[in-house]
Design a protein around this motif. Structure first.
Motif, PDB file in Angstrom:
ATOM      1  N   GLY A   1       6.018   9.876  31.524  1.00  0.00           N
ATOM      2  CA  GLY A   1       5.246  11.041  31.088  1.00  0.00           C
ATOM      3  C   GLY A   1       3.823  11.010  31.601  1.00  0.00           C
ATOM      4  O   GLY A   1       3.263  12.041  32.008  1.00  0.00           O
ATOM      5  N   VAL A   2       3.222   9.828  31.591  1.00  0.00           N
ATOM      6  CA  VAL A   2       1.861   9.666  32.115  1.00  0.00           C
ATOM      7  C   VAL A   2       1.841   9.941  33.613  1.00  0.00           C
ATOM      8  O   VAL A   2       0.948  10.634  34.124  1.00  0.00           O
ATOM      9  CB  VAL A   2       1.344   8.240  31.820  1.00  0.00           C
ATOM     10  N   ILE A   3       2.833   9.405  34.319  1.00  0.00           N
ATOM     11  CA  ILE A   3       2.908   9.606  35.769  1.00  0.00           C
ATOM     12  C   ILE A   3       3.091  11.084  36.101  1.00  0.00           C
ATOM     13  O   ILE A   3       2.400  11.623  36.969  1.00  0.00           O
ATOM     14  CB  ILE A   3       4.056   8.769  36.372  1.00  0.00           C
ATOM     15  N   PHE A   4       4.006  11.730  35.409  1.00  0.00           N
ATOM     16  CA  PHE A   4       4.283  13.140  35.678  1.00  0.00           C
ATOM     17  C   PHE A   4       3.054  13.997  35.406  1.00  0.00           C
ATOM     18  O   PHE A   4       2.700  14.874  36.204  1.00  0.00           O
ATOM     19  CB  PHE A   4       5.466  13.606  34.823  1.00  0.00           C
ATOM     20  N   GLY A   5       2.379  13.733  34.287  1.00  0.00           N
ATOM     21  CA  GLY A   5       1.164  14.476  33.972  1.00  0.00           C
ATOM     22  C   GLY A   5       0.070  14.254  34.995  1.00  0.00           C
ATOM     23  O   GLY A   5      -0.645  15.189  35.381  1.00  0.00           O
ATOM     24  N   LEU A   6      -0.062  13.002  35.476  1.00  0.00           N
ATOM     25  CA  LEU A   6      -1.082  12.689  36.482  1.00  0.00           C
ATOM     26  C   LEU A   6      -0.800  13.418  37.783  1.00  0.00           C
ATOM     27  O   LEU A   6      -1.724  13.950  38.428  1.00  0.00           O
ATOM     28  CB  LEU A   6      -1.118  11.180  36.713  1.00  0.00           C
ATOM     29  N   VAL A   7       0.462  13.463  38.190  1.00  0.00           N
ATOM     30  CA  VAL A   7       0.825  14.160  39.431  1.00  0.00           C
ATOM     31  C   VAL A   7       0.500  15.650  39.314  1.00  0.00           C
ATOM     32  O   VAL A   7      -0.061  16.250  40.250  1.00  0.00           O
ATOM     33  CB  VAL A   7       2.314  13.949  39.762  1.00  0.00           C
ATOM     34  N   LEU A   8       0.828  16.255  38.189  1.00  0.00           N
ATOM     35  CA  LEU A   8       0.516  17.673  37.987  1.00  0.00           C
ATOM     36  C   LEU A   8      -0.994  17.906  38.017  1.00  0.00           C
ATOM     37  O   LEU A   8      -1.476  18.869  38.633  1.00  0.00           O
ATOM     38  CB  LEU A   8       1.094  18.161  36.659  1.00  0.00           C
ATOM     39  N   LEU A   9      -1.738  17.028  37.366  1.00  0.00           N
ATOM     40  CA  LEU A   9      -3.196  17.165  37.305  1.00  0.00           C
ATOM     41  C   LEU A   9      -3.826  17.037  38.684  1.00  0.00           C
ATOM     42  O   LEU A   9      -4.675  17.855  39.075  1.00  0.00           O
ATOM     43  CB  LEU A   9      -3.760  16.105  36.362  1.00  0.00           C
TER      44      LEU A   9
ATOM     45  N   MET B 294      -2.497   5.928  47.619  1.00  0.00           N
ATOM     46  CA  MET B 294      -3.288   5.138  46.685  1.00  0.00           C
ATOM     47  C   MET B 294      -2.778   5.311  45.261  1.00  0.00           C
ATOM     48  O   MET B 294      -2.689   4.348  44.489  1.00  0.00           O
ATOM     49  CB  MET B 294      -4.761   5.525  46.796  1.00  0.00           C
ATOM     50  N   VAL B 295      -2.426   6.539  44.915  1.00  0.00           N
ATOM     51  CA  VAL B 295      -1.922   6.817  43.569  1.00  0.00           C
ATOM     52  C   VAL B 295      -0.622   6.065  43.315  1.00  0.00           C
ATOM     53  O   VAL B 295      -0.462   5.382  42.298  1.00  0.00           O
ATOM     54  CB  VAL B 295      -1.716   8.338  43.372  1.00  0.00           C
ATOM     55  N   VAL B 296       0.315   6.178  44.247  1.00  0.00           N
ATOM     56  CA  VAL B 296       1.633   5.574  44.053  1.00  0.00           C
ATOM     57  C   VAL B 296       1.543   4.048  44.056  1.00  0.00           C
ATOM     58  O   VAL B 296       2.183   3.374  43.229  1.00  0.00           O
ATOM     59  CB  VAL B 296       2.616   6.066  45.139  1.00  0.00           C
ATOM     60  N   LEU B 297       0.748   3.474  44.940  1.00  0.00           N
ATOM     61  CA  LEU B 297       0.608   2.024  44.973  1.00  0.00           C
ATOM     62  C   LEU B 297      -0.002   1.506  43.674  1.00  0.00           C
ATOM     63  O   LEU B 297       0.429   0.473  43.139  1.00  0.00           O
ATOM     64  CB  LEU B 297      -0.243   1.601  46.165  1.00  0.00           C
ATOM     65  N   ALA B 298      -0.995   2.235  43.156  1.00  0.00           N
ATOM     66  CA  ALA B 298      -1.584   1.837  41.873  1.00  0.00           C
ATOM     67  C   ALA B 298      -0.567   1.960  40.742  1.00  0.00           C
ATOM     68  O   ALA B 298      -0.503   1.099  39.855  1.00  0.00           O
ATOM     69  CB  ALA B 298      -2.814   2.689  41.579  1.00  0.00           C
ATOM     70  N   LEU B 299       0.255   2.999  40.779  1.00  0.00           N
ATOM     71  CA  LEU B 299       1.268   3.186  39.737  1.00  0.00           C
ATOM     72  C   LEU B 299       2.329   2.091  39.786  1.00  0.00           C
ATOM     73  O   LEU B 299       2.851   1.674  38.741  1.00  0.00           O
ATOM     74  CB  LEU B 299       1.921   4.557  39.883  1.00  0.00           C
ATOM     75  N   LEU B 300       2.672   1.620  40.989  1.00  0.00           N
ATOM     76  CA  LEU B 300       3.642   0.530  41.108  1.00  0.00           C
ATOM     77  C   LEU B 300       3.115  -0.755  40.475  1.00  0.00           C
ATOM     78  O   LEU B 300       3.889  -1.574  39.972  1.00  0.00           O
ATOM     79  CB  LEU B 300       3.979   0.287  42.577  1.00  0.00           C
ATOM     80  N   VAL B 301       1.787  -0.915  40.481  1.00  0.00           N
ATOM     81  CA  VAL B 301       1.176  -2.088  39.853  1.00  0.00           C
ATOM     82  C   VAL B 301       1.048  -1.895  38.343  1.00  0.00           C
ATOM     83  O   VAL B 301       1.410  -2.770  37.549  1.00  0.00           O
ATOM     84  CB  VAL B 301      -0.213  -2.376  40.464  1.00  0.00           C
TER      85      VAL B 301
END
Length: 233
Positions: A146-154, A133-140
């Motif tokens: 930086g936002v993606i990397f921080g979100l994955v860490l969080l 769900m996270v990755v599909l939303a990010l593709l959209v």
């Protein structure tokens, strides 16, 4: 009843074939088709649980462990393929892609084995490794790396925190809102993949809002109802 129960197991197992189709598309870097197969697998995963409970597969089809079967398929569709997509799609460049493609399976394997995963209200304790769900939303949405990397860490850290995350089908609290939101999210992801993730501000906004709801609704419930319980005491 026995035939129906085993048919439900076959329906669940179809998710593994959908995972393979998604993986084949990811290997070809066709992220749109990968997303469509993952979205179909997401729908199958949402339907098979209620069917399994309705027809009591634990009683009528005991030879197959439906919970274990579901976890195996979920690890493929929720964790492994999305982690590869983050690495291979270029959303995370250089060392960040390598770091994330190793971090997500590592943390998620520990989470999947955690016996405290489910709560008494059919929610999840800790972020439930829904990386698909996270990755599909990010593709959209296509935010910066930086936002993606921080979100994955969080979210990786949130897998091991005492935070609640809803299951849009099984969590009864707010289900009249959560289920339609999940259906809207799925439809928007499927349509976005169908148009090859072409930029559309309205579609991006809907995916962002529905994703935020599905991610934060359980924490909101936790804050609201725990504070009420504390006030009553």
């Amino acid at each position: 009843m026995r035939l129906r129960a085993y048919a439900i197991h076959l329906f669940t197992a179809a998710g593994a074939s959908l995972a393979m189709l998604a993986l084949l598309e990811a290997a070809q870097q066709d992220w749109a088709m990968m997303a469509i197969w993952l979205a179909i697998a997401f729908v199958v995963d949402g339907i098979d649980g209620p069917l399994a409970r309705r027809y009591d597969v634990r009683t009528h089809a005991r030879v197959i462990d439906g919970t274990l079967l579901d976890l195996i398929i979920d690890f493929l569709t929720y964790v492994m393929i999305p982690a590869y997509a983050l690495y291979g799609s270029g959303l995370l460049p250089g060392w960040t892609g390598w770091f994330v493609v190793l971090l997500i399976p590592f943390a998620s394997s520990l989470y999947f084995a955690d016996t405290r995963m489910k709560t008494d209200d059919a929610s999840f304790r800790g972020f439930p490794a829904c990386w698909n769900m996270v990755v599909l939303a990010l593709l959209v949405i296509q935010p910066g790396w930086g936002v993606i990397f921080g979100l994955v860490l969080l979210l990786s850290a949130a897998q091991f925190l005492m935070l609640r995350f809803i299951h849009p089908v099984r969590t009864s609290r707010w289900r009249t809102v959560s289920l339609p939101v999940a259906m809207i999210w799925t439809g928007c992801i499927a349509y976005s993949a169908w148009i090859d993730f072409a930029s559309m501000s309205v579609l991006t906004g809907i995916v962002a809002v529905t994703s935020a709801y599905l991610l934060l609704a359980g924490i909101a419930q936790q804050i609201i109802y725990e504070s009420r319980s504390a006030a009553l005491m």
